[in-house]
Write a protein that holds these residues in place. Sequence first.
Motif, PDB file in Angstrom:
ATOM      1  N   THR A 291      45.854 -64.441 -36.479  1.00 50.03           N
ATOM      2  CA  THR A 291      46.414 -63.596 -37.534  1.00 50.03           C
ATOM      3  C   THR A 291      45.587 -63.772 -38.813  1.00 50.03           C
ATOM      4  OG1 THR A 291      47.887 -65.180 -38.629  1.00 50.03           O
ATOM      5  CG2 THR A 291      48.719 -64.172 -36.606  1.00 50.03           C
ATOM      6  N   ASP A 292      45.898 -62.959 -39.801  1.00 51.15           N
ATOM      7  CA  ASP A 292      45.182 -63.102 -41.071  1.00 51.15           C
ATOM      8  C   ASP A 292      45.976 -63.974 -42.050  1.00 51.15           C
ATOM      9  OD1 ASP A 292      47.182 -61.258 -41.121  1.00 51.15           O
ATOM     10  OD2 ASP A 292      45.994 -59.626 -42.009  1.00 51.15           O
ATOM     11  N   TRP A 293      46.925 -64.751 -41.533  1.00 51.06           N
ATOM     12  CA  TRP A 293      47.741 -65.591 -42.404  1.00 51.06           C
ATOM     13  C   TRP A 293      47.252 -67.027 -42.425  1.00 51.06           C
ATOM     14  CZ3 TRP A 293      52.349 -63.390 -39.308  1.00 51.06           C
ATOM     15  CH2 TRP A 293      52.716 -62.148 -39.829  1.00 51.06           C
ATOM     16  N   LYS A 294      47.247 -67.605 -43.615  1.00 50.27           N
ATOM     17  CA  LYS A 294      47.008 -69.045 -43.748  1.00 50.27           C
ATOM     18  C   LYS A 294      48.329 -69.664 -44.142  1.00 50.27           C
ATOM     19  CE  LYS A 294      42.884 -70.772 -44.689  1.00 50.27           C
ATOM     20  NZ  LYS A 294      41.851 -71.361 -45.542  1.00 50.27           N
ATOM     21  N   VAL A 295      48.824 -70.598 -43.346  1.00 45.97           N
ATOM     22  CA  VAL A 295      50.161 -71.135 -43.606  1.00 45.97           C
ATOM     23  C   VAL A 295      50.109 -72.631 -43.902  1.00 45.97           C
ATOM     24  CG1 VAL A 295      51.231 -69.347 -42.174  1.00 45.97           C
ATOM     25  CG2 VAL A 295      50.740 -71.573 -41.168  1.00 45.97           C
ATOM     26  N   SER A 296      51.108 -73.089 -44.623  1.00 52.11           N
ATOM     27  CA  SER A 296      51.188 -74.495 -45.029  1.00 52.11           C
ATOM     28  C   SER A 296      51.288 -75.392 -43.788  1.00 52.11           C
ATOM     29  CB  SER A 296      52.417 -74.694 -45.923  1.00 52.11           C
ATOM     30  OG  SER A 296      53.538 -73.998 -45.407  1.00 52.11           O
ATOM     31  N   ASP A 297      50.506 -76.478 -43.774  1.00 53.05           N
ATOM     32  CA  ASP A 297      50.534 -77.316 -42.556  1.00 53.05           C
ATOM     33  C   ASP A 297      51.862 -78.060 -42.427  1.00 53.05           C
ATOM     34  OD1 ASP A 297      49.990 -79.276 -44.489  1.00 53.05           O
ATOM     35  OD2 ASP A 297      48.140 -79.990 -43.547  1.00 53.05           O
ATOM     36  N   ILE A 298      52.566 -78.261 -43.536  1.00 52.25           N
ATOM     37  CA  ILE A 298      53.962 -78.689 -43.457  1.00 52.25           C
ATOM     38  C   ILE A 298      54.782 -77.473 -43.876  1.00 52.25           C
ATOM     39  CG2 ILE A 298      55.732 -80.297 -44.278  1.00 52.25           C
ATOM     40  CD1 ILE A 298      53.440 -81.695 -42.725  1.00 52.25           C
ATOM     41  N   SER A 299      55.486 -76.905 -42.931  1.00 52.27           N
ATOM     42  CA  SER A 299      56.289 -75.715 -43.228  1.00 52.27           C
ATOM     43  C   SER A 299      57.772 -76.065 -43.167  1.00 52.27           C
ATOM     44  CB  SER A 299      55.880 -74.572 -42.295  1.00 52.27           C
ATOM     45  OG  SER A 299      54.615 -74.065 -42.705  1.00 52.27           O
ATOM     46  N   PHE A 300      58.629 -75.089 -42.866  1.00 54.52           N
ATOM     47  CA  PHE A 300      60.076 -75.337 -42.958  1.00 54.52           C
ATOM     48  C   PHE A 300      60.788 -74.795 -41.722  1.00 54.52           C
ATOM     49  CE2 PHE A 300      64.449 -74.494 -44.181  1.00 54.52           C
ATOM     50  CZ  PHE A 300      64.780 -75.523 -45.051  1.00 54.52           C
ATOM     51  N   GLY A 301      61.597 -75.617 -41.100  1.00 49.86           N
ATOM     52  CA  GLY A 301      62.420 -75.202 -39.960  1.00 49.86           C
ATOM     53  C   GLY A 301      63.844 -74.974 -40.429  1.00 49.86           C
ATOM     54  N   ALA A 302      64.381 -73.786 -40.167  1.00 51.63           N
ATOM     55  CA  ALA A 302      65.653 -73.382 -40.800  1.00 51.63           C
ATOM     56  C   ALA A 302      66.844 -73.389 -39.833  1.00 51.63           C
ATOM     57  CB  ALA A 302      65.481 -72.009 -41.443  1.00 51.63           C
ATOM     58  N   TRP A 303      66.774 -74.231 -38.801  1.00 51.14           N
ATOM     59  CA  TRP A 303      67.933 -74.326 -37.894  1.00 51.14           C
ATOM     60  C   TRP A 303      69.110 -75.016 -38.591  1.00 51.14           C
ATOM     61  CZ3 TRP A 303      68.060 -77.886 -32.911  1.00 51.14           C
ATOM     62  CH2 TRP A 303      69.270 -77.686 -32.249  1.00 51.14           C
ATOM     63  N   ALA A 304      68.835 -76.177 -39.184  1.00 57.86           N
ATOM     64  CA  ALA A 304      69.937 -76.983 -39.745  1.00 57.86           C
ATOM     65  C   ALA A 304      70.693 -76.253 -40.855  1.00 57.86           C
ATOM     66  CB  ALA A 304      69.398 -78.318 -40.258  1.00 57.86           C
ATOM     67  N   ILE A 305      70.016 -75.322 -41.550  1.00 57.66           N
ATOM     68  CA  ILE A 305      70.723 -74.607 -42.618  1.00 57.66           C
ATOM     69  C   ILE A 305      71.532 -73.426 -42.057  1.00 57.66           C
ATOM     70  CG2 ILE A 305      69.102 -75.340 -44.418  1.00 57.66           C
ATOM     71  CD1 ILE A 305      68.052 -72.395 -44.395  1.00 57.66           C
ATOM     72  N   GLY A 306      71.437 -73.240 -40.726  1.00 56.69           N
ATOM     73  CA  GLY A 306      72.257 -72.205 -40.092  1.00 56.69           C
ATOM     74  C   GLY A 306      73.518 -72.783 -39.495  1.00 56.69           C
ATOM     75  N   GLY A 307      73.341 -73.781 -38.640  1.00 53.14           N
ATOM     76  CA  GLY A 307      74.502 -74.385 -37.987  1.00 53.14           C
ATOM     77  C   GLY A 307      74.096 -75.430 -36.973  1.00 53.14           C
ATOM     78  N   ALA A 308      75.089 -76.025 -36.325  1.00 54.75           N
ATOM     79  CA  ALA A 308      74.907 -77.024 -35.249  1.00 54.75           C
ATOM     80  C   ALA A 308      74.388 -78.378 -35.750  1.00 54.75           C
ATOM     81  CB  ALA A 308      74.003 -76.497 -34.134  1.00 54.75           C
TER      82      ALA A 308
ATOM     83  N   ASP B 117      58.474 -74.235 -53.783  1.00 47.43           N
ATOM     84  CA  ASP B 117      57.863 -74.905 -54.946  1.00 47.43           C
ATOM     85  C   ASP B 117      56.842 -75.954 -54.505  1.00 47.43           C
ATOM     86  OD1 ASP B 117      59.273 -73.376 -56.669  1.00 47.43           O
ATOM     87  OD2 ASP B 117      60.847 -74.875 -57.059  1.00 47.43           O
ATOM     88  N   CYS B 118      57.052 -76.540 -53.335  1.00 47.02           N
ATOM     89  CA  CYS B 118      56.108 -77.553 -52.830  1.00 47.02           C
ATOM     90  C   CYS B 118      54.908 -76.910 -52.118  1.00 47.02           C
ATOM     91  CB  CYS B 118      56.804 -78.501 -51.859  1.00 47.02           C
ATOM     92  SG  CYS B 118      58.017 -79.575 -52.627  1.00 47.02           S
ATOM     93  N   GLY B 119      54.907 -75.580 -52.036  1.00 47.56           N
ATOM     94  CA  GLY B 119      53.742 -74.907 -51.443  1.00 47.56           C
ATOM     95  C   GLY B 119      53.971 -74.381 -50.028  1.00 47.56           C
ATOM     96  N   VAL B 120      55.191 -74.554 -49.506  1.00 41.64           N
ATOM     97  CA  VAL B 120      55.486 -74.017 -48.172  1.00 41.64           C
ATOM     98  C   VAL B 120      55.462 -72.483 -48.221  1.00 41.64           C
ATOM     99  CG1 VAL B 120      57.362 -73.727 -46.465  1.00 41.64           C
ATOM    100  CG2 VAL B 120      56.854 -76.008 -47.408  1.00 41.64           C
ATOM    101  N   ASN B 121      54.766 -71.872 -47.251  1.00 47.20           N
ATOM    102  CA  ASN B 121      54.769 -70.402 -47.210  1.00 47.20           C
ATOM    103  C   ASN B 121      55.075 -69.871 -45.810  1.00 47.20           C
ATOM    104  OD1 ASN B 121      52.430 -70.932 -45.830  1.00 47.20           O
ATOM    105  ND2 ASN B 121      51.153 -69.526 -47.008  1.00 47.20           N
ATOM    106  N   PHE B 122      55.692 -70.732 -44.995  1.00 44.85           N
ATOM    107  CA  PHE B 122      56.044 -70.307 -43.634  1.00 44.85           C
ATOM    108  C   PHE B 122      57.388 -70.920 -43.272  1.00 44.85           C
ATOM    109  CE2 PHE B 122      56.085 -70.870 -39.018  1.00 44.85           C
ATOM    110  CZ  PHE B 122      55.668 -69.638 -38.555  1.00 44.85           C
ATOM    111  N   ILE B 123      58.307 -70.075 -42.810  1.00 40.62           N
ATOM    112  CA  ILE B 123      59.659 -70.530 -42.447  1.00 40.62           C
ATOM    113  C   ILE B 123      59.956 -70.076 -41.030  1.00 40.62           C
ATOM    114  CG2 ILE B 123      62.122 -70.398 -43.019  1.00 40.62           C
ATOM    115  CD1 ILE B 123      61.338 -69.759 -45.898  1.00 40.62           C
ATOM    116  N   ASP B 124      60.462 -71.011 -40.241  1.00 40.87           N
ATOM    117  CA  ASP B 124      60.876 -70.680 -38.874  1.00 40.87           C
ATOM    118  C   ASP B 124      62.392 -70.609 -38.806  1.00 40.87           C
ATOM    119  OD1 ASP B 124      60.347 -70.586 -35.855  1.00 40.87           O
ATOM    120  OD2 ASP B 124      61.802 -72.227 -36.034  1.00 40.87           O
ATOM    121  N   THR B 125      62.908 -69.522 -38.225  1.00 41.62           N
ATOM    122  CA  THR B 125      64.353 -69.403 -38.043  1.00 41.62           C
ATOM    123  C   THR B 125      64.628 -68.760 -36.691  1.00 41.62           C
ATOM    124  OG1 THR B 125      66.391 -68.585 -39.063  1.00 41.62           O
ATOM    125  CG2 THR B 125      64.458 -67.182 -39.304  1.00 41.62           C
ATOM    126  N   ALA B 126      65.877 -68.345 -36.471  1.00 39.37           N
ATOM    127  CA  ALA B 126      66.246 -67.633 -35.239  1.00 39.37           C
ATOM    128  C   ALA B 126      67.513 -66.847 -35.511  1.00 39.37           C
ATOM    129  CB  ALA B 126      66.475 -68.607 -34.089  1.00 39.37           C
TER     130      ALA B 126
END
Length: 327
Positions: A9-26, A44-53
């Motif tokens: 892809t043409d995206w450059k993403v933060s090597d430490i990104s964010f996983g958004a399962w825990a902020i949903g549930g379970a 603010d810490c520079g994350v530019n990629f979020i994984d969710t479902a």
Amino acid sequence: MHYRQLGRTDWKVSDISFGAWAIGGAWGNVSDDESLAALRKAIDCGVNFIDTADVYGDGRSERLIAQLKKSEKREVVVATKAGRRLPRQTVEGYSRQNLTMWVEDSLRNLATDRVDLLQLHCPPTALYDRPEVFGILDDLAAAGKIHYYGVSVEKIEEALKAVEFPNVQTVQIIFNCFRQRPADEFLARAKEKRVGILARVPLASGLLTGKFHRDSSFAADDHRNFNRHGEAFDMGETFSGVDYNVGLEAVDEMRALVPAGVSMSQFALRWIVMFDAVTCAIPGGKRPEQVANNCRASDLPPLTAEAMTAVRRIYDKKIRSLVQDRW
Ligand SMILES: NC(=O)c1ccc[n+]([C@@H]2O[C@H](COP(=O)([O-])OP(=O)(O)OC[C@H]3O[C@@H](n4cnc5c(N)ncnc54)[C@H](OP(=O)(O)O)[C@@H]3O)[C@@H](O)[C@H]2O)c1
């Protein structure tokens, strides 16, 4: 924060990104205010990629991300997933009608008209023998509903099959100090194919933060309570499939390897990004402090060869026999 090219892809993403399962549930009780604060801290810490479902809190995680994006000018790539709304996992369930409906639901939740990256959410192994499913994803991309697509997998065998499909851009897989098999059998192949790797469950559901003890307790609605033996979904997703007490012993051995001034979480995350085939780790975070702590891993100096060897030795001695042949 450091950035890496995401596959072809043409995206450059933060090597430490964010996983958004825990902020949903379970994961026990989490307030939306705190979740939004955690998301904002990540940006603010520079994350530019979020994984969710779509299924994380039945759309709650996606809707929180939409809320974040409404007030955020900086570019953020959002990867979501589809497939876990099926009552039973079957290849037939990944039909044109279902995939289209799930994507439409995610578009609504994310308040957008195109999904950045859609991942099939750990579909059955047999799906990789059905190229027509990937054809449906190509059609959704051609229709402008999704930009790119990838897969989330349980097993290396699935990952190796997935990268053979020409338009698969990413593979999400469990890769951490307790799940090292991808380093032996998958990373090189993904790199050759220029497929991005999202390393999920990077902290082994929190075990690799070093904060847990034998008597730590978890809420009834936290999968670390109700899924230790795979009662609700694949047990590999909880503590990476490692027996809790064995995991604690391994973490205790790892403590001696963590340099002064570095947290165990940072050490575990830095271990992951030592592998250049990995695009990013996607640690979950429920509170801004956790997120800030994790993001600092990106700027740490490389781990020493001795530390890498020692982590491997601990894995071989304590963990390998529990996980290596299963996933
Ligand atoms: N099948 C799939 O596709 C799949 C499956 C699993 C995960 N994922 C993705 O991968 C992401 C990451 O995996 P995960 O969330 O399961 O596990 P993880 O990242 O290994 O662990 C996250 C949890 O560890 C604790 N934590 C995080 N940072 C901490 C810190 N600095 N200090 C202390 N505690 C900390 C938090 O929970 P507590 O504070 O409650 O301990 C947090 O929710 C998910 O959010 C999701 O996006 C995908």
